[in-house]
Enzyme design. Structure first.
Site, PDB file in Angstrom:
ATOM      1  N   SER A  72      68.937  24.027  40.627  1.00 36.55           N
ATOM      2  CA  SER A  72      68.116  23.561  39.496  1.00 36.55           C
ATOM      3  C   SER A  72      68.721  22.428  38.673  1.00 36.55           C
ATOM      4  O   SER A  72      68.414  22.293  37.495  1.00 36.55           O
ATOM      5  CB  SER A  72      67.798  24.739  38.586  1.00 36.55           C
ATOM      6  OG  SER A  72      68.993  25.217  38.019  1.00 36.55           O
ATOM      7  N   TYR A 136      64.406  17.680  42.786  1.00 36.05           N
ATOM      8  CA  TYR A 136      64.280  19.027  42.219  1.00 36.05           C
ATOM      9  C   TYR A 136      62.803  19.320  41.908  1.00 36.05           C
ATOM     10  O   TYR A 136      62.236  20.313  42.380  1.00 36.05           O
ATOM     11  CB  TYR A 136      65.140  19.155  40.955  1.00 36.05           C
ATOM     12  CG  TYR A 136      64.831  20.384  40.137  1.00 36.05           C
ATOM     13  CD1 TYR A 136      65.060  21.653  40.669  1.00 36.05           C
ATOM     14  CD2 TYR A 136      64.276  20.298  38.863  1.00 36.05           C
ATOM     15  CE1 TYR A 136      64.751  22.792  39.933  1.00 36.05           C
ATOM     16  CE2 TYR A 136      63.976  21.424  38.124  1.00 36.05           C
ATOM     17  CZ  TYR A 136      64.211  22.665  38.660  1.00 36.05           C
ATOM     18  OH  TYR A 136      63.900  23.793  37.952  1.00 36.05           O
TER      19      TYR A 136
HETATM   20  N1  UFG Z   1      70.952  15.257  26.902  1.00 42.36           N
HETATM   21  C1  UFG Z   1      71.891  14.513  26.207  1.00 42.36           C
HETATM   22  N2  UFG Z   1      73.200  14.874  26.342  1.00 42.36           N
HETATM   23  C2  UFG Z   1      73.621  15.907  27.128  1.00 42.36           C
HETATM   24  C3  UFG Z   1      72.650  16.665  27.831  1.00 42.36           C
HETATM   25  C4  UFG Z   1      71.318  16.296  27.679  1.00 42.36           C
HETATM   26  O1  UFG Z   1      71.566  13.569  25.501  1.00 42.36           O
HETATM   27  O2  UFG Z   1      74.828  16.168  27.206  1.00 42.36           O
HETATM   28  C5  UFG Z   1      69.529  14.923  26.733  1.00 42.36           C
HETATM   29  C6  UFG Z   1      68.820  14.640  28.035  1.00 42.36           C
HETATM   30  O3  UFG Z   1      68.919  13.286  28.356  1.00 42.36           O
HETATM   31  C7  UFG Z   1      67.390  15.069  27.695  1.00 42.36           C
HETATM   32  C8  UFG Z   1      67.571  16.207  26.684  1.00 42.36           C
HETATM   33  O4  UFG Z   1      68.902  16.049  26.182  1.00 42.36           O
HETATM   34  O5  UFG Z   1      66.727  14.023  27.054  1.00 42.36           O
HETATM   35  C9  UFG Z   1      67.437  17.570  27.301  1.00 42.36           C
HETATM   36  O6  UFG Z   1      68.259  17.616  28.458  1.00 42.36           O
HETATM   37  P1  UFG Z   1      68.537  18.954  29.279  1.00 42.36           P
HETATM   38  O7  UFG Z   1      69.456  18.580  30.392  1.00 42.36           O
HETATM   39  O8  UFG Z   1      68.947  20.032  28.351  1.00 42.36           O
HETATM   40  O9  UFG Z   1      67.121  19.338  29.820  1.00 42.36           O
HETATM   41  P2  UFG Z   1      66.117  18.469  30.711  1.00 42.36           P
HETATM   42  O10 UFG Z   1      64.977  18.132  29.800  1.00 42.36           O
HETATM   43  O11 UFG Z   1      66.732  17.369  31.439  1.00 42.36           O
HETATM   44  O12 UFG Z   1      65.808  19.538  31.826  1.00 42.36           O
HETATM   45  C10 UFG Z   1      64.867  20.524  31.687  1.00 42.36           C
HETATM   46  C11 UFG Z   1      65.208  21.655  32.657  1.00 42.36           C
HETATM   47  C12 UFG Z   1      65.142  21.168  34.084  1.00 42.36           C
HETATM   48  C13 UFG Z   1      63.813  20.524  34.321  1.00 42.36           C
HETATM   49  C14 UFG Z   1      63.555  19.442  33.300  1.00 42.36           C
HETATM   50  C15 UFG Z   1      62.197  18.838  33.460  1.00 42.36           C
HETATM   51  O13 UFG Z   1      66.477  22.157  32.369  1.00 42.36           O
HETATM   52  O14 UFG Z   1      65.307  22.248  34.961  1.00 42.36           O
HETATM   53  O15 UFG Z   1      63.639  19.993  32.001  1.00 42.36           O
HETATM   54  O16 UFG Z   1      62.299  17.461  33.273  1.00 42.36           O
HETATM   55  F1  UFG Z   1      63.784  19.956  35.536  1.00 42.36           F
END
Ligand code: UFG
Length: 319
Positions: A72, A136
């Site tokens: 994931s 993914y």
């Molecule tokens: N982010 C940061 N710094 C970090 C980690 C994340 O700025 O250290 C940002 C990311 O760019 C994003 C937001 O914080 O804009 C949230 O990021 P996450 O990684 O927490 O979550 P995502 O939105 O990328 O991912 C979630 C789910 C995935 C799914 C995705 C759908 O965890 O499984 O949504 O786009 F695929």
């Protein structure tokens, strides 16, 4: 009901397994511990240490499967797409085949907002276009597509739940605690909290030039306990021959900067941030309309405050 929970040693799977045990179901967790933890399997559930491709007799007498086991990580999926197609699609097809052999007719599947890709509008409805921007999301969408076909062919009753950003921790009525603890942590809230505990010096903000009010990405954060509860409703709603798809989010967006600010307030720690480049494949705004599951299954999120979500994650960290 006799149930099999694949990936029940992982973050979301373990919370759902715990709630199923609490509701009186007979639960077996199937997990190969590739990313899960044996001690996350809830008390009262049986544990079978096996990959989903070898479910076999673990399906004997089972009435329903809740399927979480998957790769994931979006970034990893771009680097190693084969892993995602073989685990998430290949593994699930093998599981579906075995379920058919054993006559298991109910399935709740862990799908994702990543199936939509870059949305055209916000909030996202289930009827909106699905154009995943990474392997993914594509592998999960392929399973959703297969489920539509399978349910018609094999009288399977399937529900796909498309999660937005899952966060927080869950304390079971008996006091057992379930929390997010990935070896490779890519998610925002746990990474910010690692700064608050002193484990890391700063958190990177991936991009400040998005077309959002403060320039950082906006996401819809949902408490893991609320998300888990939807699985029990979905299980009851499975109908032979039907595949349903529901979004699961709170319907409110928080920017990366807003999340960091809430973490500062909740933890009382300074949280230094470092502005970095955009992370490839990140849409600017991802917010769910969960109106369909609210209307059809009567689900309602109860822990919608960002402070409560962060506080639960924070209080669950051992220190
Ligand atoms: N982010 C940061 N710094 C970090 C980690 C994340 O700025 O250290 C940002 C990311 O760019 C994003 C937001 O914080 O804009 C949230 O990021 P996450 O990684 O927490 O979550 P995502 O939105 O990328 O991912 C979630 C789910 C995935 C799914 C995705 C759908 O965890 O499984 O949504 O786009 F695929």
């Amino acid at each position: 009901m006799k149930l099999l929970v694949t990936g029940g040693a992982g973050y979301i799977g373990s919370v759902v397994a715990a709630q199923l045990v609490e509701a009186g179901h007979d639960v077996t967790v199937l997990d190969d511990l590739s990313t899960g933890h044996a001690d996350a399997v809830p008390r009262g559930a049986r544990f079978v240490n096996r990959p989903i491709t070898e479910a076999g007799d673990a399906l004997d007498g089972v009435e329903g499967v809740l399927h979480f086991a998957a790769r994931s990580l979006v970034g990893e999926s771009v680097e190693k797409p084969g892993l995602y197609w073989s685990n998430n699609l290949g593994g699930t097809l093998a599981l579906l085949h075995a379920m058919h052999e054993y006559g298991v007719r109910r399935l709740v599947f862990s799908s994702t907002a990543a199936t939509y890709g870059e949305p055209e509008r916000s909030p996202i409805l289930e009827t909106d276009p699905t154009r995943p921007t990474n392997p993914y999301g594509a592998s999960k969408l392929a399973v959703d597509t297969a489920l539509t076909a399978y349910s018609g062919l094999h009288k399977l009753g399937a529900v796909s739940l498309r999660y937005f950003n899952v966060a927080g921790a869950y304390t079971a009525p008996g006091g057992d605690l379930y929390r997010e603890r990935h070896t490779v942590e890519t998610h925002l809230i746990p990474n910010v909290l690692r700064v608050a505990t002193g484990e890391r010096e700063s958190v990177s903000v991936f991009g400040t030039d998005y077309p959002t009010p403060d320039g950082t990405c906006v996401r819809d954060y949902i408490h893991v306990a609320d998300l888990a509860r939807a699985h029990l409703l979905a299980l009851d709603a499975t109908t032979e021959g039907e595949h349903r798809v529901y979004n699961l989010g709170n319907g409110t967006g928080f920017s990366v900067r807003e999340v960091v600010e809430v973490c500062r307030e909740v933890t009382g720690h300074e949280i230094p941030t470092v502005v970095g480049p955009r992370r490839p494949g990140d849409p600017a705004v991802l917010v769910a309309s969960s109106e369909k599951i609210q209307r059809e299954l009567g689900w309602k999120p109860e822990r919608t405050s960002m402070s409560e979500i962060v506080a639960d994650a924070w209080n669950a960290i051992p220190r």
